[in-house]
Design an enzyme around this catalytic site. Structure first.
Site, PDB file in Angstrom:
ATOM      1  N   GLN A   1       0.822  -0.860   0.198  1.00 44.75           N
ATOM      2  CA  GLN A   1       0.392  -0.153  -0.558  1.00 44.75           C
ATOM      3  C   GLN A   1       0.575   1.051  -0.314  1.00 44.75           C
ATOM      4  O   GLN A   1       1.730   1.490   0.955  1.00 44.75           O
ATOM      5  CB  GLN A   1      -1.072   0.332   1.371  1.00 44.75           C
TER       6      GLN A   1
ATOM      7  N   TYR B   1      -5.907  10.767   4.455  1.00 44.16           N
ATOM      8  CA  TYR B   1      -3.944  11.319   3.463  1.00 44.16           C
ATOM      9  C   TYR B   1      -3.983  11.368   2.979  1.00 44.16           C
ATOM     10  O   TYR B   1      -5.380  11.671   2.610  1.00 44.16           O
ATOM     11  CB  TYR B   1      -3.051   9.435   3.872  1.00 44.16           C
TER      12      TYR B   1
ATOM     13  N   ARG C   1      -7.700   3.089  -2.341  1.00 46.69           N
ATOM     14  CA  ARG C   1      -9.015   2.235  -1.385  1.00 46.69           C
ATOM     15  C   ARG C   1      -9.006   3.599  -1.090  1.00 46.69           C
ATOM     16  O   ARG C   1      -8.117   4.679  -1.231  1.00 46.69           O
ATOM     17  CB  ARG C   1      -7.967   1.823  -0.364  1.00 46.69           C
TER      18      ARG C   1
ATOM     19  N   GLY D   1      -9.042  -6.804   9.656  1.00 45.24           N
ATOM     20  CA  GLY D   1      -7.881  -6.981  10.177  1.00 45.24           C
ATOM     21  C   GLY D   1      -8.095  -6.622  10.878  1.00 45.24           C
ATOM     22  O   GLY D   1      -6.459  -7.705  11.298  1.00 45.24           O
ATOM     23  N   ARG D   2      -8.432  -6.289  12.256  1.00 46.32           N
ATOM     24  CA  ARG D   2      -7.933  -6.289  13.921  1.00 46.32           C
ATOM     25  C   ARG D   2      -7.453  -8.459  14.088  1.00 46.32           C
ATOM     26  O   ARG D   2      -7.032  -8.731  14.369  1.00 46.32           O
ATOM     27  CB  ARG D   2      -8.498  -6.103  14.885  1.00 46.32           C
TER      28      ARG D   2
END
Length: 361
Positions: free
Chosen positions: A98, A179, A226, A310-311
């Site tokens: 990424q 971002y 993304r 994810g987690r």
């Protein structure tokens, strides 16, 4: 009905199932941005997820936002990521690096060069950021000139080429989570008066230039992006008409025929349905705080083609086996998310025959 256990073709890859590993910042790189000594083991442990999307990786020095985040803009970075790619491939997985330019979501204390952050406009996000000295307010960034914007697009292009040189199967452009790319989309972060600000076509221009440059460099079938429509991370406010921005952006991105679109979905179901209709390619949908037993629901409903986790991936190197067997997941230890060594990184336990037998008994 399609399920998470059906195979799927993504770009140049044929995947055995429709799970994937979401990008997860771990802040364990060396000071120069080279992936840390345990990175290859960490990613290889999770190779059964099929498609692994790495943590956010800066395409340039000015792209760094967090301490000890990895880069992909030097030969040392290429060598470090090559070890990761080889380890993942040896276990049968695929790796997308990424590319994340943090933009204003940075602090001079978090970067080796100590420079002021860059952004669309000189507007501080009014948030705090973790630094080696603790949580500190994010300072006012410096607005990028048009010449610097072109150079930043070139940074993404070069980073993508270096990712492929390192053995990655492709790259995911990070256009989400507050971002740099999302900063261009948001009126409260982008007040430019040139052709990168104001109208929707102008605000999506930078995202499109990056996506076009990267896909031209390494191939559209190795390029993904993304997005996080409506996200307020990093002090972002896209306004009440943000859906119009994303409908237009996704429509333009669809013309590039990228490997996939990855949505961090915040709950706008109407917009998700519209994006599904606009984007005819592979769509990854990651719902915020989705319970593990609901991970395949969007695929079954036809709203997504893949389900990144994810987690659950962070805390369960054998997440695929646990899901298939209906076994419980390890809980993620938030205290070891960022920085440190093996603890909370490569030492999460796997299922064993005795684990399962004990639960059955």
């Amino acid at each position: 009905m399609t399920t998470i256990w059906d195979p799927v073709r993504v770009g140049r890859m044929t995947l055995k199932h429709r799970l994937a590993m979401s990008p997860l910042t771990r802040s364990r790189a060396l000071a120069d941005g080279t992936p840390g000594p345990l990175a290859a083991e960490y990613y290889a442990q999770r190779a059964s997820l099929g498609l692994l999307i790495t943590e956010g990786t800066q395409p340039s020095e000015d792209g760094q936002g967090f301490p000890n985040s990895p880069g992909i803009h030097t030969e040392a970075h290429v060598a470090g990521w090559r070890k990761v790619a080889e380890a993942v491939h040896a276990k049968g997985g695929h790796l997308f690096i990424q590319l994340m330019h943090a933009g204003r979501t940075s602090h001079p204390a978090n970067t080796p060069h100590g420079r002021q952050a860059v952004a669309p406009s000189a507007i501080a996000p009014n948030v705090e950021l973790y630094t080696p000295s603790g949580m500190l307010p994010v300072p006012v960034p410096r607005a990028l000139t048009q010449v610097e914007l072109l150079a930043t697009v070139s940074d993404f292009r070069r980073a993508a080429a270096m990712a492929v040189e390192a053995g990655a199967d492709g790259v995911e452009i990070h256009g989400a989570n507050g971002y740099l790319i999302q900063q261009f989309l948001a009126p409260n972060a982008n007040t430019r008066m040139d052709n990168y600000g104001g109208s929707i076509p102008n605000r999506i221009r930078f995202a499109m230039e990056v996506a076009a440059a990267v896909s031209a460099e390494i191939g559209a079938d190795r390029t993904a992006i993304r997005l996080s429509p409506g996200s307020r991370l990093g002090g972002i406010d896209e306004g009440e008409h943000y859906g119009d921005v994303y409908r237009h952006l996704v429509g333009e991105l669809a013309k590039l025929d990228l490997a996939y679109l990855h949505l961090a979905h915040g709950g706008d179901e109407s917009l998700l349905k519209d994006i599904r209709a606009i984007w005819r390619g592979i769509l990854l949908v990651n719902r915020i705080n989705r319970p593990i037993d609901a991970v395949g629901k969007d695929i079954e409903a036809g709203l997504a083609d893949m389900a990144p986790i994810g987690r659950w991936a962070l805390a369960n190197p054998d997440a695929v086996d646990r899901l298939r067997a209906g076994e419980p997941m390890n809980e993620a230890d938030q205290g070891t998310f960022y920085g440190g060594g093996a603890e909370g990184y490569t030492d999460y336990p796997r299922l064993t025959t005795s684990n399962v037998a004990a639960r059955v008994a």
